[in-house]
Design a protein around this motif. Structure first.
Motif, PDB file in Angstrom:
ATOM      1  N   ILE A   1      -4.670   4.820  11.897  1.00 43.01           N
ATOM      2  CA  ILE A   1      -4.448   3.396  11.693  1.00 43.01           C
ATOM      3  C   ILE A   1      -5.460   2.593  12.501  1.00 43.01           C
ATOM      4  CG2 ILE A   1      -2.758   3.189  13.563  1.00 43.01           C
ATOM      5  CD1 ILE A   1      -1.267   1.173  11.810  1.00 43.01           C
ATOM      6  N   SER A   2      -5.947   1.527  11.918  1.00 44.02           N
ATOM      7  CA  SER A   2      -6.909   0.668  12.594  1.00 44.02           C
ATOM      8  C   SER A   2      -6.189  -0.513  13.235  1.00 44.02           C
ATOM      9  CB  SER A   2      -7.958   0.173  11.600  1.00 44.02           C
ATOM     10  OG  SER A   2      -7.346  -0.600  10.581  1.00 44.02           O
ATOM     11  N   VAL A   3      -6.958  -1.315  13.954  1.00 48.12           N
ATOM     12  CA  VAL A   3      -6.380  -2.503  14.579  1.00 48.12           C
ATOM     13  C   VAL A   3      -5.897  -3.476  13.502  1.00 48.12           C
ATOM     14  CG1 VAL A   3      -6.882  -4.479  16.047  1.00 48.12           C
ATOM     15  CG2 VAL A   3      -7.796  -2.237  16.625  1.00 48.12           C
ATOM     16  N   SER A   4      -6.683  -3.639  12.457  1.00 47.39           N
ATOM     17  CA  SER A   4      -6.247  -4.515  11.371  1.00 47.39           C
ATOM     18  C   SER A   4      -5.047  -3.922  10.642  1.00 47.39           C
ATOM     19  CB  SER A   4      -7.391  -4.751  10.389  1.00 47.39           C
ATOM     20  OG  SER A   4      -7.818  -3.532   9.799  1.00 47.39           O
TER      21      SER A   4
ATOM     22  N   LEU B   1     -14.008   3.423  17.351  1.00 52.31           N
ATOM     23  CA  LEU B   1     -13.581   2.071  17.714  1.00 52.31           C
ATOM     24  C   LEU B   1     -12.064   1.931  17.645  1.00 52.31           C
ATOM     25  CD1 LEU B   1     -16.150  -0.421  16.160  1.00 52.31           C
ATOM     26  CD2 LEU B   1     -15.387  -0.351  18.520  1.00 52.31           C
ATOM     27  N   ASN B   2     -11.466   2.460  16.600  1.00 56.77           N
ATOM     28  CA  ASN B   2     -10.013   2.368  16.467  1.00 56.77           C
ATOM     29  C   ASN B   2      -9.315   3.072  17.611  1.00 56.77           C
ATOM     30  OD1 ASN B   2     -10.076   0.878  14.103  1.00 56.77           O
ATOM     31  ND2 ASN B   2     -10.074   2.678  12.794  1.00 56.77           N
TER      32      ASN B   2
ATOM     33  N   LEU C   1      -7.120   0.853  20.272  1.00 59.46           N
ATOM     34  CA  LEU C   1      -5.683   1.095  20.354  1.00 59.46           C
ATOM     35  C   LEU C   1      -5.270   1.476  21.768  1.00 59.46           C
ATOM     36  CD1 LEU C   1      -4.988   2.991  17.006  1.00 59.46           C
ATOM     37  CD2 LEU C   1      -4.322   0.668  17.613  1.00 59.46           C
ATOM     38  N   ARG C   2      -6.090   2.265  22.445  1.00 60.67           N
ATOM     39  CA  ARG C   2      -5.781   2.621  23.831  1.00 60.67           C
ATOM     40  C   ARG C   2      -5.848   1.401  24.740  1.00 60.67           C
ATOM     41  NH1 ARG C   2      -7.592   7.039  21.300  1.00 60.67           N
ATOM     42  NH2 ARG C   2      -6.857   9.093  22.008  1.00 60.67           N
ATOM     43  N   LEU C   3      -6.819   0.531  24.473  1.00 60.85           N
ATOM     44  CA  LEU C   3      -6.909  -0.691  25.271  1.00 60.85           C
ATOM     45  C   LEU C   3      -5.702  -1.599  25.034  1.00 60.85           C
ATOM     46  CD1 LEU C   3     -10.696  -1.623  24.886  1.00 60.85           C
ATOM     47  CD2 LEU C   3      -9.556  -0.832  26.945  1.00 60.85           C
ATOM     48  N   LEU C   4      -5.306  -1.757  23.776  1.00 58.32           N
ATOM     49  CA  LEU C   4      -4.198  -2.648  23.462  1.00 58.32           C
ATOM     50  C   LEU C   4      -2.886  -2.156  24.048  1.00 58.32           C
ATOM     51  CD1 LEU C   4      -4.980  -3.497  19.705  1.00 58.32           C
ATOM     52  CD2 LEU C   4      -5.293  -4.974  21.686  1.00 58.32           C
TER      53      LEU C   4
ATOM     54  N   TYR D   1     -10.751  11.915  19.337  1.00 59.59           N
ATOM     55  CA  TYR D   1     -10.503  10.521  18.991  1.00 59.59           C
ATOM     56  C   TYR D   1     -10.412  10.400  17.464  1.00 59.59           C
ATOM     57  CZ  TYR D   1     -11.088   7.877  23.336  1.00 59.59           C
ATOM     58  OH  TYR D   1     -10.899   7.317  24.577  1.00 59.59           O
ATOM     59  N   GLY D   2      -9.420   9.673  17.008  1.00 59.82           N
ATOM     60  CA  GLY D   2      -9.336   9.374  15.583  1.00 59.82           C
ATOM     61  C   GLY D   2      -8.950  10.538  14.701  1.00 59.82           C
ATOM     62  N   GLU D   3      -8.486  11.639  15.282  1.00 55.52           N
ATOM     63  CA  GLU D   3      -8.092  12.778  14.470  1.00 55.52           C
ATOM     64  C   GLU D   3      -6.649  12.675  14.003  1.00 55.52           C
ATOM     65  OE1 GLU D   3     -10.148  14.967  13.402  1.00 55.52           O
ATOM     66  OE2 GLU D   3     -11.848  14.217  14.553  1.00 55.52           O
TER      67      GLU D   3
END
Length: 832
Positions: free
Chosen positions: A725-728, A500-501, A505-508, A719-721
């Motif tokens: 950092i998360s969206v929050s 999800l992160n 992040l790619r979308l944002l 992904y995520g490797e």
């Protein structure tokens, strides 16, 4: 060796304490002649019947029996022992004349003798009948002797002044008290189950606990009924209830503790706390409590799975808005991770509703087989299944981003699940629609899982076999189990959080242009756009006749301006600075809501607070509103309010300096203008360079690193490797940056004294313009000296702040930043 024994003739002299056989000992213990030895006929070991032998024995004293004749007569049992000889005590063995005294044991005479000694004011009950009634009392059932009183919540005897044969009244009452307590626990637990099922709007966790309690009560009833009803004595009856009484008391404690819980989350938290107490107290039933906790946690567990996107089953679960509030049963780290995944799932549903993370079945991904039992949980097996789930998701995400369509046949099935009543091929009236919706709700509910109840009943039966009153301490399991509700869900949550992160992040950054919106707020709220600063200064302060601004410099009355005048004066400022009328976030000027005291300050056009009513309104589009949330925009607004006053001061001292540079300008005017310009420009450069530019550049480096790592992950196909950092987490970094800016602009409560000193200097400089000081140079020189004194006072406050922070043993990041800001500003103000 046999020859040696055969030729051995020397006898062995052996003495014994028994003089009766001492003379015959040597001869009888000599080994026989092996060459001539043969077995003879065995003698009859029964008592001798010949009178001659009896007579021969009777001539000797009892203490010295005759050994004439065959030596085997020594071992013959004489049952005709004289009365004056006792063979029962050591005293009789040591003294042949000792006579035992007779002792009367009333217990040897049976219960009738005991009853005869009791007072006659009590009636004696029959043992068999009373034992059955006592057994029913322990099972929580009414009988002829004991009736359950619902109002009093206790069992009441139907007969007074009665006791059991063989027991005193005190002992009988003690037995009744013990069994009545156990029976009351039985009855109260049955009532709890009934009331939980009868409630029209029960908590899901309470119903789950009622189901578990029902299974425990039924298992105890089944395991106890047969044996206790056939108990031969009161002691055996009490022994049957020893272990179950402890279990019932713990279950009663659990039910009572959760009575006042109003939400499922609070209910579950209380269950965890109570069961933790049982575990720490080395309860013999900790395995049973662990399974009960699992059953109670199941509705909460299913809600977590739904809200985190791990399951797409449409379960009719109650609202769980407080699903993570007051959660004593999960750690803060787990709570933060669940909240992050829930928020990310909601954002993704709005931003990319067809993403594989939201529709795993449509992309051919097998739904996670989530473990629902705590018993024998194999974490390694769950981890392997979670890894397989991650690989399938990564493959589906890769196809989704490359533009591939869903697998054939999956889309049709999922679309059918989402059909509404309007899409059905027939129309229903309201009553029919309500009926079918009710039927659908019933089919989406979980039926009563008999396997779970059977598992609890099996646990109860097994635990009761191991629990007894004589259990050795060494057999107690002192290990506190570490298995929690989330342990078997944690591997899937980790996968879901990483993917999800990475997706969000790619979308944002790419689809929704997060950095463009951040730059927009930097340019306007933080006055980072030079063209905007120029247009805004002209619109607010310029007094030229050919401009349409507010002309604040020449207005002492009619302030603040009317709304129509304000719109006309600020028309085109934003669009000209941005280069287009289509500004992201609908950025526009607006009126700030102020309190009565703040409104009074705004009414004075000569005050530094004259423009506090003006603000910028910006609405971040979804999903950017997760980063640019209300808290962040409030901080931007605070900074804009301060910087607007600094902008006014820069404009004013610039005009003052221009006036002082004229040829006919007095020296006092030039000196005052120079001092004012030096002070304001130093403060302004500190605000913009140290207060804003420094923290903003640091935040931009963080964003650059995230984008670079995302690009590397795309190249490596993972992904995520690299980006953890998360969206929050990104939102928190953005808010931390704004907090640093606010701190360096002296907007924190700890900087009230410093902020008041700066505003006092600004207000003093603005007040000079309305005094006709051009003809009174001495007064102007005095104003210059006063300004220097105020600046010196500001430096003293900076030194005080530095000394105050330096006295602390441990400096926090905020303290170090305060020291840095104070030293830089003091240097720019001419501090030596």
């Amino acid at each position: 060796m046999l020859d040696t024994l055969h030729h051995q003739k020397r006898p062995t002299k052996t003495t014994t304490e028994l003089p009766l056989i001492d003379s015959h000992f040597d001869a009888e213990l000599r080994l026989p002649d092996i060459d001539t030895f043969q077995f003879g006929k065995l003698d009859d070991l029964s008592l001798p019947e010949e009178p001659e032998q009896e007579a021969s024995i009777s001539h000797h004293k009892p203490s010295e029996p005759s050994l004439s004749g065959d030596i085997e007569a020594l071992w013959k049992l004489d049952l005709n022992t004289p009365d004056n000889v006792s063979l029962r005590t050591w005293e009789a063995f040591a003294n042949e004349h000792h006579v035992e005294s007779r002792v009367s044991c009333i217990s040897e005479a049976g219960p009738r003798a005991f009853d005869a000694l009791q007072s006659h004011d009590t009636d004696v009950l029959q043992s068999a009948f009373t034992l059955k009634c006592l057994a029913l009392l322990g099972l929580g059932r009414s009988s002829a002797l004991f009736q359950w009183k619902k109002e009093e919540k206790t069992f009441v005897p139907t007969l007074a002044n009665v006791r059991l044969s063989g027991l005193s009244r005190t002992a009988f009452d003690s037995i009744i008290d013990r069994l009545s307590t156990t029976g009351s626990d039985f009855a109260e637990l049955r009532q709890f189950v009934h009331s939980s099922y009868a409630n029209k709007h029960p908590l899901a966790a309470r119903v789950a606990l009622a189901t578990s309690v029902q299974a425990v009560v039924e298992a105890l009833d089944q395991n106890l009924s047969e044996c206790v009803l056939q108990a031969p004595s009161t002691l055996q009856l009490l022994a049957y209830f020893d272990g179950p009484a402890v279990l019932l008391a713990e279950m009663r404690n659990l039910v009572d503790a959760t009575f006042h819980a109003k939400t499922d989350t609070i209910f579950l938290s209380v269950c965890h706390e109570v069961i933790d107490k049982f575990t720490n107290a080395c309860s013999s039933f900790h395995s049973l409590h662990t399974e009960i906790l699992n059953q109670v946690s199941r509705p909460w567990y299913q809600a977590i799975c739904q809200k985190t996107g791990l399951t797409r089953e449409r379960l009719d679960l109650p609202d769980q808005d407080d699903i993570l509030e007051s959660s004593a049963h999960i750690s803060p780290h787990d709570s933060a991770q669940i909240h992050e995944v829930m928020t990310g799932t909601a954002i993704l549903a709005v931003s990319a509703p067809s993403h594989p993370l939201l529709h795993t079945a449509s992309w051919g991904i097998e739904q996670p087989d989530l473990e629902t039992s705590m018993m024998n949980t194999d974490i390694d097996r769950i981890t392997k299944k979670a890894d397989k789930y991650q690989q399938d998701l990564l493959a589906a995400i890769s196809r989704y981003e490359s533009g591939d369509s869903k697998p054939h046949g999956a889309e049709t099935k999922e679309d059918f699940d989402d059909l509404t009543s309007e899409q059905l091929p027939w129309s229903l009236d309201q009553a029919q629609q309500t009926y079918f919706e009710g039927v659908g709700t019933q089919f989406t509910q979980y039926p009563l899982n008999q396997a779970d109840a059977s598992e609890i009943q099996l646990l109860v039966a097994n635990v009761l076999k191991d629990v007894d009153g004589n259990q050795d301490v060494s057999r107690l399991d002192l290990h506190i189990p570490t298995t929690t509700t989330l342990r078997r869900l944690q591997p899937y949550l980790n996968v879901q959080a990483r993917l999800l992160n990475g997706t969000l992040l790619r979308l944002l950054f790419r689809q929704f242009s997060l950095r463009d919106h951040l730059t927009l707020n930097r340019s306007f709220h933080l006055l980072g756009n030079g063209l905007f600063v120029q247009h805004l200064t002209t619109a607010l302060f310029t007094s030229e006749a050919n401009t349409h601004g507010l002309r604040l410099d020449n207005r002492s009355k009619q302030w603040p301006p009317a709304s129509s005048e304000l719109r006309l004066g600020l028309m085109g400022v934003l669009s000209e600075a941005y280069g287009s009328n289509d500004i992201p976030g609908n950025l526009s000027f607006a009126i700030r809501e102020l309190g009565d005291e703040e409104i009074e300050k705004c009414l004075d056009a000569d005050s530094i607070h004259a423009l506090d009513f003006l603000r910028l309104r910006y609405e971040a589009p979804a999903p950017l509103d997760v980063i640019l949330d209300d808290a962040a925009m409030s901080k931007y607004d605070d900074c804009f309010r301060v910087l607007l006053g600094v902008l006014r001061m820069l404009h004013f001292v610039t005009l003052l300096r221009t006036t002082a540079q004229q040829k006919d300008s007095p020296a006092a005017v030039q000196a005052f203008a120079h001092e004012a310009w030096s002070c304001v420009s130093s403060l302004a450069s500190y605000f913009f360079d140290i207060g804003i530019t420094g923290p903003w550049k640091e935040f931009q480096r963080t964003l650059d690193g995230i984008e670079a790592d995302l690009l590397t992950e795309d190249q490596e196909g993972c992904y995520g490797e690299r980006v953890r950092i998360s969206v929050s987490g990104l939102r928190d970094k953005h808010n931390d940056m704004l907090d640093t800016i606010r701190s360096r602009l002296f907007l924190r409560s700890r900087h009230n004294k410093l902020r008041s000193a700066v505003e006092d200097i600004f207000g003093f400089i603005l007040g000079v313009q309305h005094n006709d000081l051009a003809t009174d140079e001495s007064l102007l020189w005095q104003q210059k000296n006063t300004l220097r004194e105020k600046i010196a006072g500001l430096r003293d406050i900076l030194h005080e702040l530095t000394r105050k922070v330096g006295k602390k043993k441990d400096l926090a990041s905020q303290d170090r930043d305060d020291v840095f800001a104070a030293e830089v500003l003091g240097f720019r103000l001419g501090d030596e």
